[in-house]
Design a protein around this motif. Structure first.
Motif, mmCIF file in Angstrom:
data_model
loop_
_atom_site.group_PDB
_atom_site.id
_atom_site.type_symbol
_atom_site.label_atom_id
_atom_site.label_comp_id
_atom_site.label_asym_id
_atom_site.label_seq_id
_atom_site.Cartn_x
_atom_site.Cartn_y
_atom_site.Cartn_z
ATOM 1 N N GLU A 171 0.834 -1.206 0.000
ATOM 2 C CA GLU A 171 0.000 0.000 0.000
ATOM 3 C C GLU A 171 0.867 1.254 0.000
ATOM 4 O O GLU A 171 0.569 2.233 -0.698
ATOM 5 N N PHE A 174 2.507 1.616 -3.421
ATOM 6 C CA PHE A 174 1.527 2.129 -4.383
ATOM 7 C C PHE A 174 1.406 3.642 -4.254
ATOM 8 O O PHE A 174 1.386 4.372 -5.258
ATOM 9 N N ASN A 175 1.330 4.130 -3.040
ATOM 10 C CA ASN A 175 1.225 5.578 -2.810
ATOM 11 C C ASN A 175 2.474 6.312 -3.267
ATOM 12 O O ASN A 175 2.396 7.393 -3.861
ATOM 13 N N THR A 178 2.634 6.169 -7.343
ATOM 14 C CA THR A 178 1.539 6.798 -8.086
ATOM 15 C C THR A 178 1.135 8.153 -7.531
ATOM 16 O O THR A 178 0.532 8.950 -8.249
ATOM 17 N N ASP A 182 -6.166 6.947 -0.700
ATOM 18 C CA ASP A 182 -7.509 6.370 -0.691
ATOM 19 C C ASP A 182 -8.574 7.417 -0.989
ATOM 20 O O ASP A 182 -9.681 7.073 -1.418
ATOM 21 N N ILE A 246 -9.354 -1.797 -7.021
ATOM 22 C CA ILE A 246 -7.959 -1.379 -7.194
ATOM 23 C C ILE A 246 -7.060 -2.432 -6.560
ATOM 24 O O ILE A 246 -7.104 -2.639 -5.337
ATOM 25 N N LYS A 248 -3.708 -2.890 -5.513
ATOM 26 C CA LYS A 248 -2.501 -2.094 -5.275
ATOM 27 C C LYS A 248 -1.242 -2.938 -5.357
ATOM 28 O O LYS A 248 -0.150 -2.400 -5.587
ATOM 29 N N PHE A 251 -0.840 -3.143 -9.171
ATOM 30 C CA PHE A 251 -1.005 -1.862 -9.851
ATOM 31 C C PHE A 251 -1.992 -2.007 -11.023
ATOM 32 O O PHE A 251 -1.735 -1.539 -12.131
#
Length: 515
Positions: A171, A174-175, A178, A182, A246, A248, A251
């Motif tokens: 998580e 992913f943050n 990208t 949330d 999604i 994560k 991706f």
């Protein structure tokens, strides 16, 4: 040994073989090692000396020990032999208040280092900033970073301060990759995506224009009437898709592009802009063109392409909706930059305060149609509230359709693109403010009261030293106060701090009530 700076497999093997020969003395100090082996290799020694650790050997247990008549404790640290004299000056500086000058002068350098390493708490009170400035005024050499290294090595020799490696949670990864959270990219919201074609298993592939993520639309979620609409769908077309799920970890985003579902979302959010663009290449665009002939901007308009959050903003009035009163901002300007948003100052601040947008925001300016405002987060306060600032940028074109250059700042810095402006003014200022707030003399709360209290305590315990602290200016967000005890020497120090740092400082003097 081969990984020591200046070495390698060959040089490390030669060194070991040399001291393995019969008749070669034992390595007791770095100076012996330099004299015996590196006399003809000064460059290798200069690079490697600080990383070769020499400790005396306990002959019985075959383990390192620090009890040896010839042992120099500095040889067991990462302090370079060239800085041993500086280490001695630092030790004398720490002990000058409790030991007379003659005793310090008659004490050997090894004994001074041994004593300081046995009393590491004494090193915590030394003002390395003031001491480095004093050395610079005498020798002209900048030794601030070296002094900090010497201090750390005297306290914990060869200490590895790096934390243990912790695998990053997917998580968080992913943050980081990208920039999405949330709240900024979530299920059930509608976003723009570019159609890439069909996969081998028959799914429709899309790429989100917002963040570059890949999306997959299953055939049953693509059209209301497949026979009517699939023939009009071309690669490169821009669609409106709703996020179903999604992943994560991979991706990958599962989507729906049915016009009926998109229209339902549109009615729920009361946004007529989406209804006018609808979905896969069919119902609202009577003539389908190829990706080469028709760009996404020409399909739906640049204003719509700039929509970045989960809800797409209404850009222009449509039939059946009352026209808004004109505001003071020069709206409607189109700028091909991913950070551009056609919003007001208040709307930009709300996006940054709510965490819906993490990057800088380029927006229209109230100064004039040729001006652009950069709104960005300078830092976050301890309570989590961001401090926002705004930078005015003027766009200059020699001809109407010619290339643009951008001018910003009091010195009228000229750049070819806005990214240069962002790097020079925004990112540099954010970095300097972060360095300031990470400074050891900046209280954790950042308040004037804590800075005031720290100086009161310091003056009582060490009245003869320079004492200063940094804190937030309670009257002006984004500015920093330097709080210090006033005397002739400290006025000079304050002026140097103000000139050395590009952030505008307000000065606050603590007078005799500190005593």
């Amino acid at each position: 040994l081969q990984f020591v700076g200046g070495f390698g497999p060959r040089k490390a093997t030669e060194l070991v073989q040399h001291f393995s020969q019969p008749g070669i003395g034992k390595i007791t100090t770095r100076s012996y090692l330099e004299r015996e082996y590196f006399a003809q290799k000064p460059t290798v020694w200069k690079n490697a000396a600080g990383f070769i650790r020499v400790l005396p050997l306990d002959e019985q247990n075959r383990t390192a020990t620090k009890v040896h008549s010839d042992f120099d404790p500095r040889d067991g640290t990462r302090i370079h032999p060239a800085d041993y004299s500086l280490c001695t000056r630092l030790c004398k500086r720490v002990l000058q208040d409790e030991t007379d000058k003659d005793t310090l002068d008659n004490t050997s350098e090894k004994d001074l280092a041994t004593y300081m390493m046995s009393q590491p708490a004494k090193l915590e009170v030394i003002d390395l900033d003031g001491f480095s400035r004093l050395l610079f005024s005498v020798t002209g050499e900048k030794k601030h970073d070296i002094l900090n290294l010497i201090k750390d090595e005297l306290v914990s020799p060869f200490d590895d301060k790096r934390p243990l490696y912790q695998p990053m949670q997917y998580e968080v990864l992913f943050n980081c990759l990208t920039g999405e959270t949330d709240s900024s990219f979530k299920k059930s919201d509608v976003y723009y995506a570019k159609y890439l074609g069909k996969s081998k298993v028959g799914n429709y592939k899309v790429r989100f224009t917002k963040n570059g993520l890949m999306g997959v639309v299953q055939p049953q979620n693509m059209f209301d009437d497949p026979e009517m609409e699939e023939q009009n769908l071309k690669e490169g077309d821009t669609l409106l898709v709703q996020v179903d799920d999604i992943d994560k970890q991979k991706f990958l985003v599962s989507c729906t592009a049915k016009p009926s579902i998109i229209s339902l979302w549109d009615k729920t959010h009361n946004d007529p802009t989406i209804a006018a663009v609808t979905t896969p290449a069919g119902s609202e665009r009577s003539t389908a063109t190829s990706a080469a002939d028709q760009s996404p901007a020409s399909i739906m308009g640049d204003d719509d392409m700039m929509s970045q959050a989960g809800s797409v903003r209404q850009r222009r009035p449509t039939l059946g909706h009352k026209k808004k009163k004109p505001d003071k901002y020069f709206r409607g300007k189109q700028l091909g930059h991913p950070c551009w948003k056609d919003v007001t100052r208040r709307e930009a601040e709300k996006l940054l305060n709510d965490g819906e947008w993490a990057d800088v925001i380029l927006r229209p300016s109230s100064t004039g149609p040729t001006h652009i405002t950069v709104t960005y987060k300078l830092y976050s306060k301890p309570d989590g509230k961001p401090v926002l600032q705004h930078l005015d940028v003027e766009e200059i074109r020699e001809t109407h359709d010619g290339p643009a250059c951008y001018v910003a700042g009091p010195e009228k810095y000229k750049a070819d693109d806005l990214d240069q402006i962002i790097v020079r003014y925004v990112e540099e200022k954010q970095k300097k403010m972060k360095d300031m707030r990470d400074h050891r003399y900046f209280p954790a709360t950042g308040t004037y009261a804590d800075a005031y209290k720290d100086i009161q305590d310091a003056v009582r315990t060490q009245p003869g030293r320079i004492h200063y602290r940094f804190c937030d200016d309670p009257k002006a967000d984004g500015k920093v106060l330097i709080v210090f005890y006033e005397n002739k020497m400290q006025k000079m120090v304050c002026a140097q701090s103000n000139q050395a740092h590009p952030i505008l400082f307000s000065l606050c003097l603590l007078c005799s009530q500190l005593m």
